[in-house]
Write an enzyme that holds these catalytic residues in place. Structure first.
Site, PDB file in Angstrom:
ATOM      1  N   ASP A 288       0.798  -0.918  -0.116  1.00 42.45           N
ATOM      2  CA  ASP A 288       0.106   0.086  -0.162  1.00 42.45           C
ATOM      3  C   ASP A 288       1.008   1.219  -0.103  1.00 42.45           C
ATOM      4  OD1 ASP A 288      -2.217   1.577   0.165  1.00 42.45           O
ATOM      5  OD2 ASP A 288      -3.177   0.752   1.619  1.00 42.45           O
TER       6      ASP A 288
HETATM    7  C1  NOJ Z   1      -3.915   4.056  -0.045  1.00 43.56           C
HETATM    8  C2  NOJ Z   1      -5.185   3.257   0.222  1.00 43.56           C
HETATM    9  O1  NOJ Z   1      -5.109   2.462   1.372  1.00 43.56           O
HETATM   10  C3  NOJ Z   1      -5.165   2.346  -0.951  1.00 43.56           C
HETATM   11  O2  NOJ Z   1      -6.446   1.560  -1.025  1.00 43.56           O
HETATM   12  C4  NOJ Z   1      -5.135   2.816  -2.556  1.00 43.56           C
HETATM   13  O3  NOJ Z   1      -5.022   1.855  -3.413  1.00 43.56           O
HETATM   14  C5  NOJ Z   1      -3.676   3.639  -2.366  1.00 43.56           C
HETATM   15  N1  NOJ Z   1      -3.614   4.469  -1.359  1.00 43.56           N
HETATM   16  C6  NOJ Z   1      -3.469   4.114  -3.732  1.00 43.56           C
HETATM   17  O4  NOJ Z   1      -4.252   5.231  -3.861  1.00 43.56           O
END
Ligand code: NOJ
Length: 756
Positions: A288
C-alpha cells in the site's frame, strides 16, 4: 479479434472477446526470456512504482523530483505508475519507458477505480446490499470498460476487507461484515474487472486489497493496529482473499496495519506461507502507499533499508511510491541480506501480469483516443448504473404500506440539503467523476412525479464549504433558520420525502468517526416534521451502518439508498413510485448505538448468553445496561412491497452432504424478489463456533400467490472451519441449519452429519 457486445436478460452489457489466454507454460517461458536479459538495476526497477501527479505532455516539468522520475523511467528503472490519467498522458509516459530504456519494458498504469471511472456505480457496500452477483460483476465491468478506455490497465480494487465496525470510514469500500457474502462479491467483482482474458483491451487487472485484516483496525480508527485472533483471521478476514485467488485476481495489495504485532507488509506468514504458498497465488503483491516505509514507524524496522529488507523477505513485490526498493535493494542484494532469487521471483510475477495484459505485444494497446471518447460516461453505462442502483436500496421500514407513493398523493415536500445534492450520491473514492454529475434525489422525484407538485426546502444543512477526497469535511454549524420553510412545505404537502444521512465525504479513507449517529440537527428537524405530517418517508444516504434509533422510531418509512452513483436520484425515484419493488438486504448490522460496534450477527454465544430465567433483573450475564445486544436492523434484513412466507423446511443427509429444501411463497399483492438465506451452526466444536454463519443464499422472483421450493446442497465447506493449524475441515456431529429471510428470522432444524 472477435468482439460481440450483447445484452443479458437483465440488459446488462457484456463484452465478449475471442482472444486466446496465454498458457502457463508459454507465459513462463516468455517471462524468463525477458528476465534473463535484465541487470539487477533493471529488475529492481520493475519493483518500483511511482505516483504520477505530473504532466508528461506539458511544456515543462519544473519540479526536480519529477525530473528525476522521468530520467528513471527512461532508464528502465520504473515498473509502474499510479494516478497518471488519460490516454494522452499514459501514452506519453509509456513512450518514455518503451522508447528510451534498454529493454523497452512497458510500465503498468494503475488507479483507484473503486466504483466507476467517470460513470459512478453505487459504492461497493451498496453493491453488496443487492446480494446479486450480477450487480457486482456488471458494475466492475462498466468500471473496467471506462478505465481501460482511458489508457489504464489496472485498478486497485476490489477492497474485500471484512469489516464489522461502522466507525471505520472504509467500511463503504467493501462488502460488509460477512466473509461468505464478501467472497461471493469478490468473485463477481474480479470477473467483472478481468473478464476471461486480461489482454482484452476492455478488461483490466484487479487488485484484491488490503491483505490482510485492515477491516479490523482497532476501534475503527483509520491506519490503526488490527488486534485479531488467529481464529478470526483464518475464518473471517482471509476467506474473501482465498476467493480472490480462486477467481484469478492478477494482483494483491497488502495493508497498513499490524497483524498480530507484525505489519501486513512485512508479514511472511500471510504473504509467503499462505498467499503464495498454500493458495498458490501467481500474481504479484503491491505494497500500500508507503506501507514499506511505515514499518519504521510501526517499530518493526530500524530504518528505510531495513524496511526494504523485511518487505522483500516477506513477499511484497512492488513498492508503491515509497522508493525504498529503488534506493536500497541493490545494496541489500550485494551484502547478501536479500537473495537475488527473491528479487527474481518478484520480477517474474510483475512481468507475468504485463504479459497477460498484452503489454509486451503492444504497450499502447489501451491507448486509443477514439475509444476513450466513445466509451467514457456513455449513456448506456448510466442506464446500467440506474438498474444496478435500484437493486442496492434496502427498505428498512414501511408502516401501513406508505410506500410506494399512492396515486392520491398530489404534492410532495422534498426536504434536506442532501436531497438536492448532485454530488453526494457519487460517493467518495470517485475516480474521475465530475463534481455534481449525479442525479439528485430531488431531480429523480421531479422526473418521476407526474401531476404531482414538488416543493423543495433545504431545511437543515450538514456540510459547508469545499468537499473533496483529501481534506477534512467541514460540518455546518447547527442552525435552525431553514426549519421554518421546511415545516411550512411539510404542512402544505400530502407527503414528505426527507433526505437524511451523511455526506459522502464522511466515509472513505481517513474518515473514521467515534459516533455514527447522524450529524447536525437533521434528527431534530425530522421530529418537528413528524409532528405535522405523518406521511413521511426518510431516504437515508450513508456509506456505513449508522446508529438511528430515533429515526427508526419516528419515521414511518425508511429507505436506505447508500450512495447510488450517477443515476442515484432516478433509481431511488423508481422505488419510491413503485416502478421497482425494493430487494436489497443489509450486508452489515445497523446498531442502536455506536457503542455496540464492532457489531456482527455471527458472534459467539459467550458463557452467559441470556438473562437469569428466575430473576431477569440480575445483572450477571453478557449484556449492556443501556442498549440491546442485537442490531436495530440485522444483517440480511430488508423489506419488500410484498410479503414472503416460508414453510416446510426439510433436509436429507447423504454422505457428508445435506440437501435442504424450503417453500417460499409470495403472499402479497405484487411481484417481488426474495433473498433466501441459509445459516448453519456447529453447536459443539474444538474451536467454539459462531451462533450462526451464512453459507449460501438464492434469489427468487415470485408473482403474487406463487410458491417455489428452494433447494440448497450443503457440504463440508459449509459446515467446516479453519483450525488453528490452518487446516480446514468439518467436525462430525450435530448441526443446526437455519433458512429464512435474514439473520434473525428463519426456520431451523437439527441434522447429524458425518464427514469422511
Ligand atoms: C492508500 C489506500 O489504502 C489504498 O487502498 C489505495 O489503493 C492507495 N492509497 C493508492 O491510492
Amino acid at each position: 479479434m472477435n468482439r460481440v457486445i450483447f445484452y443479458l436478460n437483465l440488459n446488462f452489457l457484456v463484452i465478449y472477446s475471442g482472444a486466446q489466454v496465454l498458457s502457463t507454460n508459454l507465459l513462463d517461458k516468455k517471462v524468463d526470456s525477458v528476465l534473463h536479459l535484465m541487470t539487477i538495476q533493471e529488475k529492481i526497477g520493475q519493483t518500483n512504482m511511482y505516483n504520477g501527479f505530473m504532466e508528461f505532455t506539458g511544456p515543462t516539468i519544473e519540479n526536480e523530483d519529477n525530473k528525476s522520475k522521468i530520467e528513471n523511467i527512461k532508464s528502465g528503472l520504473v515498473g509502474g505508475m499510479l494516478n497518471t490519467l488519460s490516454v494522452k498522458e499514459i501514452r506519453a509516459a509509456q513512450k518514455l519507458a518503451v522508447e528510451n530504456s534498454r529493454l523497452g519494458i512497458p510500465m503498468l498504469f494503475g488507479y483507484d477505480v473503486i466504483h466507476g471511472y467517470k460513470t459512478m456505480l453505487p459504492v461497493p457496500l451498496a453493491q453488496a446490499a443487492s446480494w446479486d452477483r450480477q450487480v457486482a460483476e456488471v458494475s466492475a465491468r462498466i468500471s473496467a470498460v471506462e478505465t481501460a478506455s482511458s489508457g489504464l490497465h489496472w485498478t486497485f480494487a476490489p477492497m474485500i476487507d471484512v469489516c464489522r465496525d461502522g466507525r471505520f470510514g472504509r467500511i463503504m469500500e467493501g462488502a460488509g461484515e460477512d466473509p461468505y457474502l464478501t467472497s461471493v462479491m469478490t468473485e463477481a467483482w474480479i470477473k467483472g474487472y478481468q473478464g476471461s482474458d486480461l489482454s482484452d483491451e476492455y478488461t483490466i487487472a484487479a487488485c484484491a486489497k488490503h491483505f490482510a485484516a485492515y477491516g479490523f483496525v482497532e476501534a475503527g480508527r483509520e491506519y490503526n493496529t488490527a488486534d485479531i485472533s488467529r481464529n478470526t483471521l483464518y475464518n473471517v478476514a482471509l476467506p474473501p482473499f482465498k476467493a480472490a485467488v480462486d477467481a484469478g485476481a492478477a494482483t494483491f495489495m497488502n495493508a497498513f496495519n499490524l497483524v498480530d504485532g507484525v505489519p501486513a507488509t512485512g508479514h511472511s506468514h500471510l504473504q509467503r506461507d499462505i498467499l503464495k504458498g498454500v493458495w498458490g497465488f501467481e500474481g504479484f503483491v503491491v505494497s500500500d502507499w508507503w506501507s514499506i516505509v511505515e514499518m519504521v514507524s510501526h517499530g518493526f524496522a530500524i530504518d528505510r533499508q531495513d524496511a526494504g529488507r523485511l518487505a522483500m523477505l516477506a513477499g511484497s513485490d512492488m513498492d508503491m511510491e515509497g522508493r525504498v526498493y529503488e534506493e536500497h535493494l541493490a545494496e541489500l542484494i550485494k551484502s547478501g541480506e536479500i537473495d537475488e532469487t527473491l528479487l527474481n521471483d518478484a520480477v517474474r510475477r510483475i512481468l507475468r501480469v504485463k504479459f497477460q495484459l498484452g503489454l509486451f505485444d503492444d504497450p499502447y494497446k489501451y491507448c486509443d483516443e477514439s475509444r476513450e471518447a466513445e466509451q467514457i460516461f456513455k449513456p448506456e453505462h448510466r442506464e446500467i448504473s440506474r438498474e444496478v442502483a435500484r437493486k442496492t436500496a434496502v427498505l428498512l421500514k414501511n408502516e401501513n404500506d406508505l410506500l410506494p407513493i399512492k396515486e392520491q398523493v398530489k404534492s410532495i415536500a422534498v426536504i434536506g440539503q442532501m436531497a438536492s445534492s448532485k454530488d453526494v450520491p457519487l460517493g467518495n473514492w470517485r475516480a474521475q467523476a465530475i463534481t455534481d454529475s449525479g442525479v439528485s434525489l430531488l431531480e429523480g422525484i421531479k422526473n418521476a412525479a407526474k401531476d404531482i407538485e414538488v416543493s423543495y426546502s433545504e431545511g437543515y444543512r450538514l456540510s459547508k464549504g469545499e468537499r473533496n477526497f483529501v481534506f477534512e469535511l467541514t460540518l455546518a454549524p447547527d442552525d435552525t433558520t431553514g426549519f421554518q420553510e421546511a415545516l411550512t412545505f411539510a404542512r402544505e404537502s400530502d407527503m414528505v420525502v426527507m433526505a437524511m444521512g451523511e455526506d459522502c465525504f464522511q466515509t472513505g479513507e481517513g474518515r473514521s468517526q467515534t459516533d455514527t449517529r447522524l450529524k447536525g440537527n437533521q434528527v431534530e428537524l425530522l421530529k418537528r416534521i413528524a409532528e405535522i405530517n405523518d406521511q413521511l418517508v426518510v431516504v437515508l444516504m450513508t456509506g456505513r451502518p449508522v446508529a438511528i434509533p430515533e429515526v427508526a422510531a419516528i419515521a414511518p418509512s425508511i429507505l436506505q439508498v447508500w450512495y447510488g452513483g450517477t443515476e442515484a436520484g432516478n433509481a431511488t425515484a423508481d422505488i419510491l413510485f413503485g416502478n421497482y419493488n425494493p430487494s436489497g438486504r443489509l450486508p452489515v448490522s445497523f446498531p442502536y448505538y455506536t457503542g455496540q460496534e464492532p457489531l456482527h450477527y455471527d458472534r459467539t454465544n459467550t458463557g452467559r448468553p441470556g438473562a437469569n430465567p428466575w430473576n431477569p433483573s440480575v445483572v450477571f450475564w453478557s449484556h449492556y445496561t443501556d442498549s440491546p445486544n442485537q442490531a436495530l436492523y440485522p444483517f440480511g434484513y430488508g423489506l419488500s412491497y410484498t410479503e414472503f412466507e416460508y414453510s416446510n423446511l426439510s433436509n436429507r443427509v447423504k454422505e457428508g452432504m445435506v440437501e435442504v429444501k424450503i417453500n417460499v411463497k409470495n403472499i402479497g399483492q405484487i411481484e417481488g424478489l426474495e433473498t433466501v438465506q441459509v445459516y448453519v451452526r456447529d453447536p459443539v466444536a474444538t474451536v467454539a463456533q459462531p451462533i450462526k454463519k451464512l453459507v449460501d443464499f438464492k434469489q427468487v422472483r415470485l408473482k403474487p400467490g406463487e410458491q417455489v421450493t428452494v433447494e440448497f446442497i450443503l457440504d463440508e465447506k459449509d459446515f467446516g472451519f479453519y483450525h488453528p493449524d490452518f487446516t480446514f475441515y468439518a467436525e462430525n456431529g450435530a448441526f443446526e441449519i437455519m433458512v429464512g429471510k435474514h439473520s434473525e428470522d428463519f426456520i431451523s432444524e437439527q441434522v447429524m452429519v458425518t464427514f469422511n
